[in-house]
Write a protein that holds these residues in place. Structure first.
Motif, short mmCIF file in Angstrom:
data_model
loop_
_atom_site.label_atom_id
_atom_site.label_comp_id
_atom_site.label_asym_id
_atom_site.label_seq_id
_atom_site.Cartn_x
_atom_site.Cartn_y
_atom_site.Cartn_z
N HIS A 83 0.83 -1.20 0.00
CA HIS A 83 0.00 0.00 0.00
C HIS A 83 0.87 1.25 0.00
CE1 HIS A 83 -3.48 -2.40 2.07
NE2 HIS A 83 -3.15 -2.87 0.89
N ASN A 84 0.71 2.08 -1.04
CA ASN A 84 1.46 3.33 -1.14
C ASN A 84 2.95 3.08 -0.99
OD1 ASN A 84 1.71 6.09 -1.52
ND2 ASN A 84 1.42 6.60 0.65
N THR A 86 6.40 0.68 -3.05
CA THR A 86 6.86 -0.22 -4.10
C THR A 86 7.62 -1.38 -3.47
OG1 THR A 86 7.03 1.60 -5.68
CG2 THR A 86 8.22 -0.43 -6.21
N LYS A 95 2.23 -2.68 4.46
CA LYS A 95 0.98 -2.00 4.76
C LYS A 95 1.18 -1.06 5.94
CE LYS A 95 -1.87 -5.90 3.16
NZ LYS A 95 -2.91 -6.90 3.52
N SER A 110 2.85 6.09 4.76
CA SER A 110 3.14 4.91 3.94
C SER A 110 3.93 3.96 4.82
CB SER A 110 3.94 5.30 2.69
OG SER A 110 5.33 5.34 2.97
#
Length: 656
Positions: A83-84, A86, A95, A110
């Motif tokens: 999530h948000n 790479t 996450k 993030s």
């Protein structure tokens, strides 16, 4: 000893516990070699399928410790996402959880780690091998995780304001659903002793245990007082912090050539540079209303910055964290005369060293500072900061479970994270030296993952048993444990004995072949909980079944199939306690184990029945009883029981 259990009922269906959504705190490499786990240790072919879930402050993905060079795609069992953030084939899940106002405007929203703690812990557990890593040249060597081929999944729950319980529970649920194999949790409650189902970590770890996932958690940094461990649930691993044979020492040279030696991790080059020395008590901020009795402690606001500019300040009982940005650019350094134990080296925002109070009072001249790495010949012992037992919730369960290196640990760091925690310290590093049970926890996480890579079908309890029964604890007699040739834990160095080091320091090589294991499952823990006074409604919420509290499924704490035996008595009258245990054969198919009991001189008797266990197949179970009886006026009495078949020795300690 009489136990009074208070039965409580909840009026809401589907609610495990209702408690304040408080914030918890983070419990903040040579270590692997020190405990006998070399780079060339035997590895399982499926180590790269093992997924370590790290619930912490996030991760710095650009660190070389988390490069995915040489890694294939994630294991097929993996269900997680990023999530948000790479991800790559090393960091396969990331996450973050920010329920309510747990994260603020200054946080990076993030899984990226802006603080460094999560990066450090993740790399200790599963970081790649990085040669020539160091902290400004100190501790230089190969930084590596215990299972460098394993994958990492991160769950960021800790922000600049702390770690919120609701975020942590959500992270547990996500990690379990995603398919992690081991959960590493270098955080905990701060000075609280909630019952098991008002404890965020106990609840999350119970959910994980039901799905076959072991949780390794830092024991806390509130030692050396007794009753300071706050994670007391028997279905998780509570990890104490031990020392390794590396110390960071800083020499103080006076103008007359006299040299004193203290501790600190000093990255500043002060060689051949002299500065005036001033006693903090002689530099009071008079206009601010301060006098020498306050200023001597070096509280920042109490010091006249013009009087200390360009000088070395000599402080008494320096309180950490109070000497911050306003004076960093003013003073040349700090000397600290402190009565606190010097088993850890702090990192300061400017040249500094911690000395004994005696040495501090002798220093009245010019100085220069240099740091170097030395050897701690007494290691291993439990660090003064590491939280101690006994178990404040269930006294007849030993805590902590075991120990692992947690002092002077070099590991990866976030380059935007503060080195000293002091605003105004502009130093940036990729590898950092830290201490804390936070650092000990991922060592045990890695050892558990190592076991899992060889025995993927073993339960959390079996893995915990293997870790505990192969530790190097020898309690009162200071003999070397038959499974570990390293220096054992000692009551001379740690008079709190098993309440400091539990089953002793881990031996990650021996853990994969313990011979026998003490296994347990959800039903065993539920019986234990019924015996502890938890009602049917609450336990059904946990188990999601129709179980009822009957006479047949109420278990005692002494029958919970743990690798340790503990009797808590508050009187010197005669007592008898009988423990029932079952061991599972995971060694040779045909084997015969004989009991060897080592006891101190005391008025307590120890008996094992039967004292011989014969096995004819792998997976076969055998039961025995352990009777402890007598009387004593001694605070702690330790003994050990070892099952020995000539090849494997399954050991554990008693605490009475």
């Amino acid at each position: 000893m009489i136990f009074l259990y208070i039965f409580l009922c909840s009026g809401l269906e589907g609610v495990v516990s209702v408690f304040e959504n408080r914030k918890s705190v983070l419990q903040t490499t040579k270590s692997w070699d020190f405990i006998g786990f070399p780079q060339n240790v035997k590895r399982s072919s499926i180590e790269s399928d093992i997924i370590v879930g790290v619930i912490d402050s996030g991760i710095w993905p650009e660190s070389d410790s988390f490069s995915d060079k040489g890694f294939g795609p994630p294991p097929r069992k993996w269900k997680g996402t990023c999530h948000n953030f790479t991800c790559n084939n090393k960091i396969i899940g990331a996450k973050y959880f920010c329920i309510g106002d747990s994260c603020g405007k200054d946080d990076i929203i993030s899984p990226r780690d802006s603080e460094g703690h999560g990066t450090h812990c993740a790399s200790i557990a599963a970081g790649n091998l990085i040669e020539s890593a160091s902290f400004f040249g100190l501790g230089k060597g190969t930084a590596r995780g215990g299972v460098p081929s394993a994958r990492v999944a991160v769950y960021k729950t800790c922000w600049s304001s702390g770690c919120v319980y609701a975020d942590i529970l959500k992270a547990f649920d996500e990690a379990i659903a995603d398919g992690v194999d081991i959960i590493s949790l270098s955080q905990g409650s701060d000075g609280e002793f909630p019952n098991y189902f008002e404890d965020t970590y106990a609840i999350g770890a119970f959910h994980a245990m039901k799905k076959g996932i072991l949780t390794s958690q830092a024991a806390g940094n509130s030692g050396p007082d007794l009753y300071t461990i706050t994670n007391n649930a028997p279905w998780l691993l509570s990890v104490a912090a031990s020392t390794i044979d590396r110390k960071f020492l800083t020499r103080v040279q006076l103008g007359d050539g006299t040299v004193y030696e203290g501790v600190s991790v000093n990255s500043f080059d002060q060689n051949n540079t002299s500065y005036p020395l001033i006693y903090a008590g002689d530099a009071p901020n008079i206009t601010g209303g301060y006098n020498s009795s306050v200023t001597r402690f070096c509280q920042e606001s109490s010091i006249d910055e013009d009087l200390v500019k360009g000088k070395i300040i000599l402080c008494n009982d320096f309180p950490r964290g109070t000497f911050t940005e306003r004076l960093i650019s003013k003073v040349a350094g700090i000397l600290v005369g402190s009565p606190l134990p010097k088993d850890v080296a702090d990192i300061f925002a400017l040249p500094a060293v911690s000395l004994s109070q005696k040495d501090g009072t002798l220093i009245q001249s010019y100085i220069s500072l240099t740091s170097h790495e030395g050897k701690d010949s007494l290691a291993p012992y439990i660090a003064s900061f590491s939280s101690r037992g006994p178990n404040a919730i269930t006294a007849d369960i030993l805590m902590p479970d075991l120990a692992a290196p947690g002092v002077n640990i070099l590991a990866a760091w976030s380059p935007i994270g503060s080195v000293s925690g002091v605003k105004g310290d502009k130093r940036k590093v990729n590898y950092h030296i830290m201490y804390g049970t936070s650092m000990a926890c991922p060592h045990v996480t890695a050892a558990a993952a190592y076991i899992k890579s060889f025995h993927p079908d073993w339960s959390p309890a079996a893995i915990k048993s293997a870790l505990m029964t192969t530790g190097n604890e020898c309690g009162w007699n200071n003999l070397v444990h038959p499974l570990n040739n390293s220096t054992p834990m000692s009551v001379t160095r740690n008079p709190e004995a098993e309440f400091a080091f539990g089953a002793g320091q881990i031996d990650p090589v021996k853990v994969v072949n313990p011979g026998l294991v003490y296994d347990a499952n959800e039903i065993d823990y539920v019986k234990f909980l019924y015996g502890q006074g938890y009602d049917t409604k609450k336990i059904r919420t946990i188990t999601a079944d129709n179980s009822n509290c009957t006479q047949d499924n109420i278990g005692t704490v002494w029958d919970l199939n743990l690798p340790s035996f503990t009797v808590y008595m508050n009187t010197s009258t005669f007592f008898t306690r009988v423990f029932h245990r079952t061991v599972t054969n995971v060694g040779s198919a045909t084997s015969e184990y004989r009991a060897r009991v080592t006891t101190p001189p005391s008025l307590i008797n120890f008996k094992v029945e039967p004292d011989v266990l014969s096995f004819s197949s792998v997976g076969q179970k055998k039961s025995f009883t352990r009777t402890i009886e007598g009387r004593t006026n001694v605070g702690i009495v330790s003994s050990s029981l070892i099952w020995d078949d000539g090849t494997f020795q399954l050991g554990f300690a008693d605490e009475d």
